[in-house]
Design a protein around this motif. Structure first.
Motif, PDB file in Angstrom:
ATOM      1  N   SER A  69     -16.706  16.486  -3.640  1.00  0.00           N
ATOM      2  CA  SER A  69     -15.541  15.614  -3.140  1.00  0.00           C
ATOM      3  C   SER A  69     -15.921  14.452  -2.132  1.00  0.00           C
ATOM      4  CB  SER A  69     -14.620  16.479  -2.424  1.00  0.00           C
ATOM      5  OG  SER A  69     -14.047  17.582  -3.465  1.00  0.00           O
ATOM      6  N   CYS A  74     -11.192  11.695  -1.282  1.00  0.00           N
ATOM      7  CA  CYS A  74     -10.830  12.725  -2.612  1.00  0.00           C
ATOM      8  C   CYS A  74      -9.594  12.933  -3.118  1.00  0.00           C
ATOM      9  CB  CYS A  74     -11.532  14.115  -2.091  1.00  0.00           C
ATOM     10  SG  CYS A  74     -10.773  14.873  -0.559  1.00  0.00           S
ATOM     11  N   ILE A 128      -7.197  17.313  -5.467  1.00  0.00           N
ATOM     12  CA  ILE A 128      -8.337  17.025  -4.603  1.00  0.00           C
ATOM     13  C   ILE A 128      -9.290  16.670  -5.895  1.00  0.00           C
ATOM     14  CG2 ILE A 128     -10.234  17.846  -3.125  1.00  0.00           C
ATOM     15  CD1 ILE A 128      -7.549  16.924  -1.625  1.00  0.00           C
ATOM     16  N   TRP A 129      -9.965  15.560  -5.755  1.00  0.00           N
ATOM     17  CA  TRP A 129     -10.801  15.039  -6.826  1.00  0.00           C
ATOM     18  C   TRP A 129     -12.350  15.918  -6.666  1.00  0.00           C
ATOM     19  CZ3 TRP A 129     -15.360  12.039  -4.447  1.00  0.00           C
ATOM     20  CH2 TRP A 129     -16.041  11.860  -5.092  1.00  0.00           C
ATOM     21  N   GLY A 130     -12.795  16.250  -7.626  1.00  0.00           N
ATOM     22  CA  GLY A 130     -13.916  17.240  -7.326  1.00  0.00           C
ATOM     23  C   GLY A 130     -13.780  18.881  -7.471  1.00  0.00           C
ATOM     24  N   GLY A 151     -16.847  15.010 -10.225  1.00  0.00           N
ATOM     25  CA  GLY A 151     -16.814  14.914  -9.034  1.00  0.00           C
ATOM     26  C   GLY A 151     -18.175  14.184  -8.561  1.00  0.00           C
ATOM     27  N   GLN A 159      -8.992   5.453  -4.768  1.00  0.00           N
ATOM     28  CA  GLN A 159     -10.012   6.341  -3.685  1.00  0.00           C
ATOM     29  C   GLN A 159     -11.164   5.528  -3.112  1.00  0.00           C
ATOM     30  OE1 GLN A 159     -10.187   9.518  -7.386  1.00  0.00           O
ATOM     31  NE2 GLN A 159     -11.432   9.926  -5.847  1.00  0.00           N
ATOM     32  N   LEU A 202     -14.506  13.483   3.237  1.00  0.00           N
ATOM     33  CA  LEU A 202     -13.411  14.522   3.159  1.00  0.00           C
ATOM     34  C   LEU A 202     -13.050  15.099   4.507  1.00  0.00           C
ATOM     35  CD1 LEU A 202     -13.135  17.318   0.620  1.00  0.00           C
ATOM     36  CD2 LEU A 202     -12.816  18.089   2.902  1.00  0.00           C
TER      37      LEU A 202
END
Length: 447
Positions: free
Chosen positions: A121, A147, A169-171, A177, A189, A207
């Protein structure tokens, strides 16, 4: 075409945006993954005994399709967050459920529902391609990514994008990710890479820095002000180290809770003076698995007042969860705020509600950050007001060990992972600014 050609273009000072746009994309790239058919591999083991080194893989994977509003980024460096640990030990549940649900939302999202999950992330890297509708970013731009992945088709997210019903939440809750040589992100992002930092340093804050900013500084969190006493659990860790810096930079008084003399020294190096070594002072907030010890809450509160000149804390920066939450609620001043963003020691919090309701305290849930909050947090990094807390850097092949170290709390600050970057120290564009802040940049590496 290979990823080496991409790396050559990134390292060449002659490369232009047109050069990056003209680069053919490789068919595949290396990525850190967990596998869907291994989600039960740790069944019956305690959380502590689940070993990320056994579940994390380095695989060759195909480059995903690029959709509208998205970008493909060549990842020079990334880092390990606690959500990567959760993913790797399949707790509190397998992330493949997230990918399956996302895949059902629309045809393009089906890309994410795969038998493998590319995790991570954070990233620092270079834009390779942008999809239709992307105007703010061009191939060749040096970026970091936050993220937060949102769709924003619902009105709910337009006052605070974290409230979008399709917030992910990305990843972690999406695929593709940052612990990889190439990542797929939404263009909203992306943020400018701080030009005085190396790739691995720039990748480290994302993050945790944004999370700490929203939790402590933003109006959506505690709204910290000058003079506030702020109790920070894990004050030298990946999250707490940024909270400590925000408190100091914002004129507040951090009371740093740590677990060793070495971690206490890190807090002193950041400029904190009020420090509690909870191991040395032997605080035991639980008598046994089912019963807390209010006498320990009181002893802890007394120690805090010794450090603040008799004042209770205005804000508690909470993330350990079950182990500490009862104490956190107790020690907060009347009318004060407990703001929580995680539960690394357990999700089922227990506290004495009399100390909450009769003293008009507030508990605020805080989760990552919206784009504006992430941008402001990154801006402070770029201006040299807040600094990365990178302590150690691993190769992609060592990512399992990096996740293990975070899982077992064997690390300080943040741990980075080199992806395309062949070595540490690359990517610095403003050497003069870097020289002004070099001691702070290296603070977590020198202790």
């Amino acid at each position: 075409m290979t990823v080496k050609d991409i790396l050559d273009a990134i390292q060449s000072p002659e490369s232009t945006s047109a050069d990056f746009a003209a680069l053919p994309l490789p068919e595949s790239y290396r990525a850190i993954t967990v596998h869907k058919d291994e989600t039960e591999m740790f069944a019956g083991l305690s959380t502590r005994d689940k070993d990320p080194r056994k579940s994390i893989h380095l695989d060759d994977v195909p480059v995903p399709e690029l959709g509208p509003g998205e970008a493909l980024v060549a990842v020079m460096a990334s880092s390990v967050n606690y959500n990567s640990v959760w993913t790797s030990i399949f707790e509190p549940l397998s992330t493949f459920g997230f990918l399956e649900r996302y895949g059902r939302t629309n045809d393009l999202a089906k890309r994410h529902d795969l038998p493998y999950h590319i995790i991570g992330s954070d990233l620092a890297g270079v834009v390779l391609r942008t999809g239709p509708g992307v105007n703010a970013w061009q191939p060749g731009d040096e970026v970091v990514a936050h993220c937060l992945s949102v769709e924003l088709e619902s009105s709910d997210g337009h006052n605070d994008t974290m409230l979008d019903p399709e917030q992910r939440i990305w990843g972690f809750e999406t695929n593709f990710g940052g612990l990889a040589e190439i990542a797929l992100v939404k263009s909203n992002q992306l943020m400018p890479k701080p030009d005085h930092l190396s790739w691995e340093e720039a990748a480290a804050p994302g993050l945790v820095n944004s999370t700490a900013y929203r939790q402590l500084v933003s109006r959506n969190g505690a709204g910290m002000k000058q003079g506030d006493n702020v109790l920070i659990w894990g004050a030298s860790g990946g999250l707490g180290s940024y909270a400590t810096q925000f408190a100091l930079a914002g004129g507040a008084n951090p009371i740093c809770v740590v677990s060793s003399p070495q971690k206490a020294e890190i807090c002193r190096a950041m400029g904190a003076e009020a420090i509690i070594d909870r191991t040395a002072e032997d605080y035991k907030f639980w008598k046994d698995e089912h019963h807390q010890d209010p006498r320990e809450w009181k002893r802890f509160g007394k120690r805090i007042r010794e450090l603040t000149g008799g004042e209770d804390v205005d804000i508690v920066f909470e993330h350990p969860g079950r182990e500490t939450f009862g104490a956190s609620v107790y020690v907060t001043r009347k009318g004060g705020t407990i703001v929580t963003c995680a539960s690394t020691s357990g999700y089922n919090h227990e506290y004495d509600n009399r100390y909450l309701w009769m003293s008009l305290k507030r508990i605020i849930g805080s989760h990552f950050a919206n784009y504006r909050e992430a941008w402001e947090a990154n801006r402070l990094i770029a201006k040299g007001k807040i600094h990365p807390t990178l302590s150690k850097v691993y190769s992609m092949e060592e990512t399992g060990q990096a996740a293990y170290d975070v899982h077992r709390n064997l690390h300080q600050g943040k741990v980075g992972v080199l992806c395309l970057a062949p070595e540490e120290g690359l990517g610095v564009r403003d050497a003069e600014k870097r020289a002004q802040h070099i001691d702070a940049i290296n603070r977590f590496r020198n202790i």
